[in-house]
Design a protein around this motif. Sequence first.
Motif, PDB file in Angstrom:
ATOM      1  N   ARG A 138       5.710   7.425   1.570  1.00 15.05           N
ATOM      2  CA  ARG A 138       6.463   6.226   1.735  1.00 15.05           C
ATOM      3  C   ARG A 138       7.986   6.229   2.403  1.00 15.05           C
ATOM      4  N   THR A 139       8.565   7.276   2.103  1.00 18.13           N
ATOM      5  CA  THR A 139       9.877   7.582   2.925  1.00 18.13           C
ATOM      6  C   THR A 139       9.514   7.351   4.461  1.00 18.13           C
ATOM      7  N   GLU A 140       8.719   8.218   4.852  1.00 18.04           N
ATOM      8  CA  GLU A 140       8.567   8.149   6.626  1.00 18.04           C
ATOM      9  C   GLU A 140       8.323   6.680   7.032  1.00 18.04           C
ATOM     10  N   PHE A 141       7.209   5.967   6.362  1.00 18.91           N
ATOM     11  CA  PHE A 141       7.038   4.707   6.739  1.00 18.91           C
ATOM     12  C   PHE A 141       7.974   3.718   6.657  1.00 18.91           C
ATOM     13  N   GLU A 142       9.096   3.854   5.534  1.00 22.68           N
ATOM     14  CA  GLU A 142      10.080   3.031   5.316  1.00 22.68           C
ATOM     15  C   GLU A 142      10.931   3.350   6.576  1.00 22.68           C
ATOM     16  N   ARG A 143      11.163   4.684   6.941  1.00 24.01           N
ATOM     17  CA  ARG A 143      12.078   4.757   7.958  1.00 24.01           C
ATOM     18  C   ARG A 143      11.744   4.238   9.412  1.00 24.01           C
ATOM     19  N   ALA A 144      10.032   4.241   9.525  1.00 24.22           N
ATOM     20  CA  ALA A 144       9.642   3.603  10.939  1.00 24.22           C
ATOM     21  C   ALA A 144       9.721   2.158  10.536  1.00 24.22           C
ATOM     22  N   GLY A 145      10.159   1.460   9.563  1.00 21.84           N
ATOM     23  CA  GLY A 145      10.268   0.107   9.227  1.00 21.84           C
ATOM     24  C   GLY A 145       8.749  -0.424   9.095  1.00 21.84           C
ATOM     25  N   VAL A 146       7.901   0.019   8.642  1.00 23.01           N
ATOM     26  CA  VAL A 146       6.509  -0.580   8.612  1.00 23.01           C
ATOM     27  C   VAL A 146       5.846  -0.461   7.353  1.00 23.01           C
ATOM     28  N   TRP A 147       6.776  -0.159   6.349  1.00 22.16           N
ATOM     29  CA  TRP A 147       6.164  -0.012   4.743  1.00 22.16           C
ATOM     30  C   TRP A 147       5.882  -1.246   4.108  1.00 22.16           C
ATOM     31  N   GLY A 148       6.844  -2.363   4.584  1.00 21.39           N
ATOM     32  CA  GLY A 148       6.714  -3.680   4.099  1.00 21.39           C
ATOM     33  C   GLY A 148       5.505  -4.321   4.667  1.00 21.39           C
ATOM     34  N   LEU A 149       4.837  -3.867   5.725  1.00 29.27           N
ATOM     35  CA  LEU A 149       3.827  -4.578   6.642  1.00 29.27           C
ATOM     36  C   LEU A 149       2.421  -3.903   5.917  1.00 29.27           C
ATOM     37  N   MET A 150       2.307  -2.776   5.505  1.00 28.68           N
ATOM     38  CA  MET A 150       1.191  -2.058   5.118  1.00 28.68           C
ATOM     39  C   MET A 150       0.915  -2.640   3.568  1.00 28.68           C
ATOM     40  N   ARG A 151      -0.593  -2.460   3.540  1.00 34.10           N
ATOM     41  CA  ARG A 151      -1.283  -2.880   2.078  1.00 34.10           C
ATOM     42  C   ARG A 151      -1.188  -1.706   1.169  1.00 34.10           C
ATOM     43  N   LYS A 152      -0.920  -1.772   0.031  1.00 35.52           N
ATOM     44  CA  LYS A 152      -0.747  -0.811  -0.985  1.00 35.52           C
ATOM     45  C   LYS A 152      -1.841  -0.545  -1.919  1.00 35.52           C
ATOM     46  N   ARG A 153      -2.009   0.407  -2.454  1.00 34.29           N
ATOM     47  CA  ARG A 153      -3.085   0.544  -3.558  1.00 34.29           C
ATOM     48  C   ARG A 153      -4.324  -0.083  -3.487  1.00 34.29           C
ATOM     49  N   ILE A 154      -4.898   0.142  -2.395  1.00 33.57           N
ATOM     50  CA  ILE A 154      -6.105  -0.519  -1.892  1.00 33.57           C
ATOM     51  C   ILE A 154      -7.400  -0.241  -2.628  1.00 33.57           C
ATOM     52  N   ALA A 155      -7.692  -1.271  -3.290  1.00 34.35           N
ATOM     53  CA  ALA A 155      -8.805  -0.887  -4.113  1.00 34.35           C
ATOM     54  C   ALA A 155     -10.335  -0.602  -3.337  1.00 34.35           C
ATOM     55  N   VAL A 156     -10.991   0.319  -3.524  1.00 42.36           N
ATOM     56  CA  VAL A 156     -12.016   0.757  -2.816  1.00 42.36           C
ATOM     57  C   VAL A 156     -13.154   0.196  -3.368  1.00 42.36           C
ATOM     58  N   SER A 157     -13.300  -0.573  -4.633  1.00 38.19           N
ATOM     59  CA  SER A 157     -14.297  -1.389  -5.082  1.00 38.19           C
ATOM     60  C   SER A 157     -14.442  -2.628  -4.134  1.00 38.19           C
ATOM     61  N   LEU A 158     -13.308  -3.033  -3.458  1.00 40.21           N
ATOM     62  CA  LEU A 158     -13.436  -4.078  -2.340  1.00 40.21           C
ATOM     63  C   LEU A 158     -14.697  -3.945  -1.523  1.00 40.21           C
ATOM     64  N   TYR A 159     -14.755  -2.556  -1.097  1.00 41.09           N
ATOM     65  CA  TYR A 159     -15.728  -2.129   0.042  1.00 41.09           C
ATOM     66  C   TYR A 159     -17.027  -1.344  -0.523  1.00 41.09           C
ATOM     67  N   THR A 160     -16.850  -0.865  -1.687  1.00 38.84           N
ATOM     68  CA  THR A 160     -18.007   0.021  -2.133  1.00 38.84           C
ATOM     69  C   THR A 160     -18.918  -0.922  -3.106  1.00 38.84           C
ATOM     70  N   ARG A 161     -18.475  -0.814  -4.400  1.00 38.61           N
ATOM     71  CA  ARG A 161     -19.229  -1.376  -5.326  1.00 38.61           C
ATOM     72  C   ARG A 161     -18.122  -1.877  -6.651  1.00 38.61           C
ATOM     73  N   ALA A 162     -18.432  -2.929  -7.386  1.00 37.89           N
ATOM     74  CA  ALA A 162     -17.590  -3.059  -8.410  1.00 37.89           C
ATOM     75  C   ALA A 162     -17.585  -2.041  -9.458  1.00 37.89           C
ATOM     76  N   GLY A 163     -16.313  -1.888  -9.929  1.00 39.41           N
ATOM     77  CA  GLY A 163     -16.189  -0.699 -11.069  1.00 39.41           C
ATOM     78  C   GLY A 163     -15.859   0.741 -10.497  1.00 39.41           C
ATOM     79  N   ASP A 164     -15.695   0.706  -8.954  1.00 42.13           N
ATOM     80  CA  ASP A 164     -15.286   1.869  -8.407  1.00 42.13           C
ATOM     81  C   ASP A 164     -13.731   1.863  -8.809  1.00 42.13           C
TER      82      ASP A 164
END
Length: 276
Positions: A138-164
Amino acid sequence: MPCEFFLIRYVPDVVKGEFANIGVLLREAGRDDSAVVRFTRDWSRVKCLDADADIGLLEGLESEIAARLRMGAADTKPVMQVLEDTLSNSVQMTEVRASLAESMPAELDQLMRMYVEPLKVKQERKRTGRAAIAGAMRTEFERAGVWGLMRKRIAVSLYTRAGDPMKIDCGYRADLQTAGGVVRMFQAVSLEGDVEGAKGLAYSAPQLMEGVQRVEGAALELTAVVEPLRTVSELEDEAMERYRFGVEAMERQAIRVVTVSDLARVAAMARVELRV
């Protein structure tokens, strides 16, 4: 430069009025389009105030506010009014306060230390393992000014299966000159103690990659961020063997493995691809 700032507070019980400062919103005086926001990384005070606090929801709120700030100029209502109308009673903003800043990043750091972050004590336990790696990311992405543009805590279940239950720490989509572009995801994986995190990520990688291609029509580059080998080189041979096993297990599933030392370069690439 003359600046204005607002403190963002978590108020679990509006009747009692107890609160914990969780973030700062800073802008140049009178300029909504210059506003930036940052939340705490240490939620210990919030947990002391409310053991049942939804930390994931509060962390997501930072991204929501940052997104509203970026689109503020297109809204008919001033961005500050939009935020005040949107925030629930449990998350509140203070009245505006004035400050003088040498630079926006330096002032934001100073305000976070003064009003939000817990006081450091001499006997404070140093963060280790996955928490330390995630903090460095997080520190490095903040220093680069991109942290606010990134998705966080991406749920793998969106791409695999419900319950993951797995969640990927952060990621973004890079629209390159390739069909569909590339989705880059980053996961902190500690190999210092055991390799369960590495095994779990390796197990999920093929289904996740297939799911990203199916759902988003893009290739997935999954990156694991680990400790440098030198941090475990002084430990027993068994620890070294676990480290190498974890790296090899992930690389066999086409997971890119980098160390904390590589994060500045990774963040610089994100800055270019996100056109910051």
